[in-house]
Structure formats: structure tokens, C-alpha cells
Design a protein around this motif. Structure first.
Motif, short mmCIF file in Angstrom:
data_model
loop_
_atom_site.label_atom_id
_atom_site.label_comp_id
_atom_site.label_asym_id
_atom_site.label_seq_id
_atom_site.Cartn_x
_atom_site.Cartn_y
_atom_site.Cartn_z
N THR A 9 0.84 -1.20 0.00
CA THR A 9 0.00 0.00 0.00
C THR A 9 0.87 1.25 0.00
O THR A 9 0.64 2.17 -0.78
CB THR A 9 -0.94 -0.01 1.22
N VAL A 12 2.44 1.99 -3.43
CA VAL A 12 1.53 2.67 -4.37
C VAL A 12 1.45 4.16 -4.03
O VAL A 12 1.50 5.01 -4.93
CB VAL A 12 0.13 2.00 -4.35
N HIS A 16 2.85 7.56 -6.29
CA HIS A 16 2.00 8.69 -6.67
C HIS A 16 2.44 9.99 -5.99
O HIS A 16 1.72 10.98 -6.01
CB HIS A 16 0.54 8.37 -6.35
N LYS A 30 -7.66 3.54 -1.26
CA LYS A 30 -7.51 3.39 -2.72
C LYS A 30 -6.20 2.70 -3.07
O LYS A 30 -6.14 1.84 -3.95
CB LYS A 30 -7.54 4.77 -3.40
N ALA A 31 -5.12 3.07 -2.37
CA ALA A 31 -3.82 2.45 -2.63
C ALA A 31 -3.84 0.97 -2.29
O ALA A 31 -3.28 0.15 -3.02
CB ALA A 31 -2.72 3.16 -1.83
N ASP A 33 -6.44 -0.98 -2.41
CA ASP A 33 -7.20 -1.62 -3.49
C ASP A 33 -6.33 -1.81 -4.73
O ASP A 33 -6.35 -2.88 -5.34
CB ASP A 33 -8.44 -0.79 -3.83
N ARG A 34 -5.60 -0.78 -5.11
CA ARG A 34 -4.73 -0.88 -6.29
C ARG A 34 -3.62 -1.90 -6.12
O ARG A 34 -3.21 -2.54 -7.08
CB ARG A 34 -4.13 0.48 -6.62
N ALA A 35 -3.14 -2.04 -4.89
CA ALA A 35 -2.07 -2.99 -4.62
C ALA A 35 -2.59 -4.41 -4.46
O ALA A 35 -1.80 -5.35 -4.41
CB ALA A 35 -1.32 -2.58 -3.35
#
Length: 60
Positions: A9, A12, A16, A30-31, A33-35
């Protein structure tokens, strides 16, 4: 949240350009989820993500 989830997390977030002072709860979620990591369950988990983010920032 495992240490690996926190690291992924934080990675990510670092990619950004975010640091532990600027990151919000929504950013962390959000991070995660993306990871593909587990979302933080509470303040202790978010603190662990912030610590990992600080560590990543210190290495850069």
C-alpha cells in the motif's frame, strides 16, 4: 493487515508522490485496493502504512 499489505500500500502511495503527512484515509484505502492488499482495519493499520511510507521515502 499484514506487514506486506502495509508495504505494498505504501509503495503505491509513494509511486504517486504522496508522503505520510499528506496521505488521507481515502488515499490509503484506494492504494490498498490498487495494490491488491487488505484495507486497513483501523488506526493502527493506517499508522503502519504511514511508517512504511516514511521508510520508503527515506530510501529514495
Amino acid at each position: 493487515m499484514t506487514a506486506l499489505d502495509a508495504y505494498e500500500t505504501a509503495r503505491v502511495l509513494a509511486d504517486h508522490g504522496l508522503d505520510s503527512d499528506a496521505v488521507t484515509h481515502a488515499d490509503i484505502n484506494k492504494a490498498a485496493d490498487r495494490a491488491g492488499a487488505q484495507r486497513p482495519a483501523g488506526s493502527d493499520d493506517r499508522h503502519t502504512v504511514r511508517l512504511a511510507l516514511d521508510a520508503i521515502g527515506d530510501v529514495r
